[in-house]
Design an enzyme around this catalytic site. Structure first.
Site, mmCIF file in Angstrom:
data_model
loop_
_atom_site.group_PDB
_atom_site.id
_atom_site.type_symbol
_atom_site.label_atom_id
_atom_site.label_comp_id
_atom_site.label_asym_id
_atom_site.label_seq_id
_atom_site.Cartn_x
_atom_site.Cartn_y
_atom_site.Cartn_z
ATOM 1 N N SER A 484 -21.479 -21.046 21.006
ATOM 2 C CA SER A 484 -22.455 -20.167 20.152
ATOM 3 C C SER A 484 -22.133 -18.815 20.384
ATOM 4 O O SER A 484 -22.072 -18.050 19.306
ATOM 5 C CB SER A 484 -23.784 -20.625 20.573
ATOM 6 N N ASP A 485 -21.869 -18.118 21.655
ATOM 7 C CA ASP A 485 -21.864 -16.754 21.507
ATOM 8 C C ASP A 485 -20.162 -16.333 21.079
ATOM 9 O O ASP A 485 -20.150 -15.237 20.364
ATOM 10 C CB ASP A 485 -21.857 -16.109 23.083
ATOM 11 N N CYS A 486 -19.431 -17.259 21.315
ATOM 12 C CA CYS A 486 -18.019 -16.957 20.732
ATOM 13 C C CYS A 486 -18.328 -17.034 19.228
ATOM 14 O O CYS A 486 -17.640 -16.129 18.690
ATOM 15 C CB CYS A 486 -17.161 -17.826 21.346
ATOM 16 N N GLU A 489 -20.152 -13.753 17.826
ATOM 17 C CA GLU A 489 -19.187 -12.509 18.097
ATOM 18 C C GLU A 489 -17.928 -12.678 17.265
ATOM 19 O O GLU A 489 -17.649 -11.621 16.506
ATOM 20 C CB GLU A 489 -18.493 -12.355 19.594
#
Length: 779
Positions: A484-486, A489
């Site tokens: 999710s964070d990749c 970003e």
């Protein structure tokens, strides 16, 4: 000399790619490469690391940097700057330091647009790979002499002064990694008392002084059983029948955290087979060397629950030991005898192997990570030593190998996309687009080419997989696992590029691809507003009682994470501005609930616990970024005020911030010893304060921090390597070698952009000249 190759698939017929190997990074040894001067520089880097190995334990990741800077003929032409005591930082000086950092880091970009970097640090990654190659007979093929030399170097250079090895390079000695490292040295040809600085003798003394390998944690017992240095009856059960449980049960594999599921999948196959490698003369010697009593006298049933105190971070609760005991005493004897061995166990092994092949194929045989990679590869060899599955695994081993001045290590699985996403944001924040246009265009191209274009194959839900189409991975597209964070970003980078001139940064991504990314993010939010990392959270919390590892915490089920939540908040706020009509209500609800989640889980001292970086400094930076994106300020939000107070209290005398990795396992803020600061921590704290409007209230803490960063910059524009800054599962640290460049650069960029600064002598002269010219012209 060693050379790093980029986006190279090689000539192996058993390797394939979804995007022509964009992001792939592999090392090769060329005995003819390098001038005498270049070779001398490499040896000097190795010697410097060894001499300072107890002061700075992470590598500076120098070998590929030397190679790239040489290939690009990089010379730093911007003079260095220093800020003297009592001197005011000017816009001119901050710009010079920033430009030096930007030009240096731009020169380190790879040809395909990403920034290579080491992503390693745990000391239990590499030895199982060596053991696997030894068992399968491929040791000398996969690791020729130069590889073995560098593997040994890595082991020697990270041995602790007491003779042991820690769970990671900065950790206290543990039985797990000391025994694995000792066995690895012996497999690679060292005698019982051999190795640099008597490495083997010192290691064996540590092992025997701490009770011998009967005190290995559970993963260690598994690997020793596979190798033939331990007996399977001395391990707790890992029944493959787990994979044929009814889906309504709370402990069904689909409800487990993906990494936990993927580790125990091949482990349960090897356990179910009771596989043991060839019993060679070396294995018989190791049986004699690693125990405090003769091997044949060990009471295997009584050692199942033994674990060295140095290895225990998560003690097994009584209910878990009772569960293993019941499986051991009642279930396993049934499942290993006729007719159940035919009716149940054989079916379970077949289903388990089906899942292994599915995961291998959907990751192009990279698998989800390095621990799983070795186990799945060995399981494929056990199934068919000459089969294509094993050959495809062998072809992807180079993707995990990394070489630095401290030797060869095994990567977690590469941080190409993760590092590049932040590098691009840092460079964009510098407002130096005119100077680095081609760098930005290459980075944009890499991000676009790295997006995952499809979901896992076939009926992926029946294989316990979540959607991945539109996501970004931690490493490259071939890896295939959404994060999710990749994703947040990567999407943020594409959105930022979409509002820039395409003639400079390239064509923007198609809206449908952006929508796919948003779909992934929305799918991963939990009812409490937090965002999971890989798959939706929601399994019952009590399942964590079944965590059978002794050195990790919170690994059984998926959880919500501060960093993932805050990343997605910032990205979706930007997306909503640019695409206001797409899933408007869902995105608004996502943002509102995420902001509430961040405020609810704030710590009593005003910080947030960081799950993937050290630790409260990292989490607080992310949280403040997320809250600022949704309009929360120092004046209208108590959580922001409390966070600012926390950061200001933690600032050191020299203007920086420095947090010990011990904050992560202890779950309380622990400063670095000796009033030390760390530049990466300093950068995170600076950016958190800037998010919270510190520049408008009192910029003094920001000036002090910026002074430290500027004065710490090296001659060529680089920054020094300091303490390790990454973490996973509370207790194991991860070295992100790119962080020392990305974050000080980014903090300087945000400082220069948001903090009012005097122009400086030279800029004042320029402004005066321009003013006088305009005055004369229009007078």
């Amino acid at each position: 000399m060693w050379r790093l190759k980029i986006a190279d698939g090689g000539s192996d017929p058993y390797i394939y790619s979804t995007n022509n190997f964009v992001g792939r990074q592999t090392w090769e040894f060329d005995p003819q490469a390098g001038s005498p001067q270049e070779r001398a520089e490499v040896e000097e880097a190795r010697r410097n690391f060894y001499d300072n190995r107890y002061q700075v334990k992470p590598s500076g990741d120098l070998l590929w940097r030397m190679q790239f800077l040489k290939e690009k003929n990089f010379k730093q032409t911007i003079p260095p700057v220093k800020v003297e005591d009592g001197e005011e930082i000017t816009y001119e000086k901050s710009t010079a330091a920033l430009r030096r950092a930007v030009h240096f880091y731009s020169a380190l970009q790879a040809s395909d647009g990403h920034w290579p970097a080491e992503n390693a640090g745990p000391l239990f990654f590499l030895p199982p790979l060596v053991m696997c190659m030894y068992i399968t007979g491929h040791l000398n093929t996969v690791f020729p002499a130069e590889h073995q030399k560098e593997i040994l170097r890595y082991i020697y250079y990270h041995q602790n002064e007491d003779g042991g090895w820690g769970l990671h390079i900065e950790g206290h000695s543990t039985m797990f990694c000391t025994a694995l490292s000792y066995i690895c040295m012996r497999i690679l040809g060292e005698g019982p008392d051999g190795g640099q600085d008597n490495a083997c003798a010192r290691a064996r003394k540590w092992i025997l002084d701490h009770g011998g390998v009967t005190h290995m944690p559970s993963w260690g017992k598994t690997w020793l059983s596979i190798l033939g240095i331990f007996e399977w009856i001395g391990s707790n059960p890992m029944p493959p029948e787990f994979w044929i449980l009814p889906s309504f049960l709370p402990m069904h594999p689909a409800k487990m955290w993906c990494y936990c599921r993927m580790v125990y999948m091949p482990m349960s196959y090897l356990y179910g087979k009771r596989f043991v490698g060839p019993i060679t003369p070396l294995i018989l010697q190791l049986r004699e060397e690693l125990y405090t009593q003769p091997y044949h006298q060990v009471n295997w049933k009584k050692v199942r629950h033994l674990c060295a105190k140095e290895d225990i971070y998560y003690p097994h609760p009584l209910i878990q030991d009772l569960l293993w005991d019941s499986l051991y005493i009642f279930t396993e004897p049934l499942l290993t005898r006729w007719p159940f061995n035919k009716l149940v166990r054989e079916k379970a092994l077949q289903v388990t192997m089906k899942h292994i092949h599915y995961e291998d194929e959907n990751s192009r045989y990279i698998t989800i990570g390095c621990v799983e990679k070795v186990l799945c590869m060995l399981a494929c060899w056990v199934e068919d030593p000459n089969g294509d599955y094993f050959k495809k695994h062998i072809a992807r081993i180079p993707d995990y190998i990394w070489v630095a001045e401290d030797g060869i290590k095994m990567q977690s699985f590469g941080s190409q996309e993760w590092d590049t996403g932040f590098a691009i944001q840092a460079l964009l924040a510098s407002n130096l687009t005119d100077e680095i246009g081609p760098t930005l265009a290459r980075g944009h191209d890499f991000i676009k080419k790295s997006q995952v274009k499809d979901n896992p194959s076939g009926d992926f839900e029946s294989m316990h997989r979540h959607i991945s189409k539109g996501s970004w991975t931690f490493s490259d597209q071939d890896h295939g696992w959404q994060v999710s964070d990749c994703t947040a970003e990567g999407l943020k980078c594409c959105l930022l590029f979409s509002i820039m001139p395409p003639e400079i940064v390239g064509e923007k991504m198609e809206p449908e691809q952006l929508y796919d990314s948003v779909n992934v993010l929305l799918s991963l939010q939990s009812k409490n507003g937090g965002l999971a990392a890989w798959e939706p959270a929601g399994a019952q919390e009590w399942l964590e009682l079944l965590n059978s590892t002794e050195f990790f915490a919170d690994i059984v089920i998926e959880h919500e994470y501060i960093e993932c939540t805050a990343s997605a908040m910032q990205t979706l706020v930007l997306f909503k501005k640019l695409y206001p009509g797409h899933r408007k209500k869902e995105i608004e609800n996502f943002i509102k609930n995420a902001a509430q989640f961040l405020q609810v889980i704030q710590m009593p001292d005003g910080s947030w616990y960081g799950n993937w970086g050290v630790c409260f400094t990292y989490g607080t930076w992310f949280a403040l970024g997320g809250l600022a994106a949704v309009g929360k300020t120092y004046n209208n939000c108590l959580a922001v005020r409390r966070a600012v107070d926390f950061l200001l209290r933690a600032q050191r005398d020299n203007g920086g911030w420095g947090e010990s990795y011990l904050s992560c396992p202890k779950k309380e803020y622990v400063p670095l010893e000796g009033n030390k600061s760390n530049l990466v921590h300093t950068a995170w704290a600076m950016m958190g304060l800037i998010h919270a409007g510190q520049a408008e209230r009192d910029p003094t803490p920001l000036h002090r921090a910026a002074k430290l960063i500027i004065n710490s910059q090296l001659e060529d524009g680089d920054f020094p390597q300091q303490e390790i800054t990454g973490v996973f599962m509370k207790n194991c640290m991860l070295h992100y070698a790119a962080y020392k460049n990305i974050y000080p650069l980014w903090a300087l960029a945000e400082y220069r952009k948001h903090v009012p600064l005097p122009l400086g002598k030279n800029l004042n002269q320029v402004v005066n000249c321009i003013g006088q010219s305009l005055y004369k012209k229009y007078k």
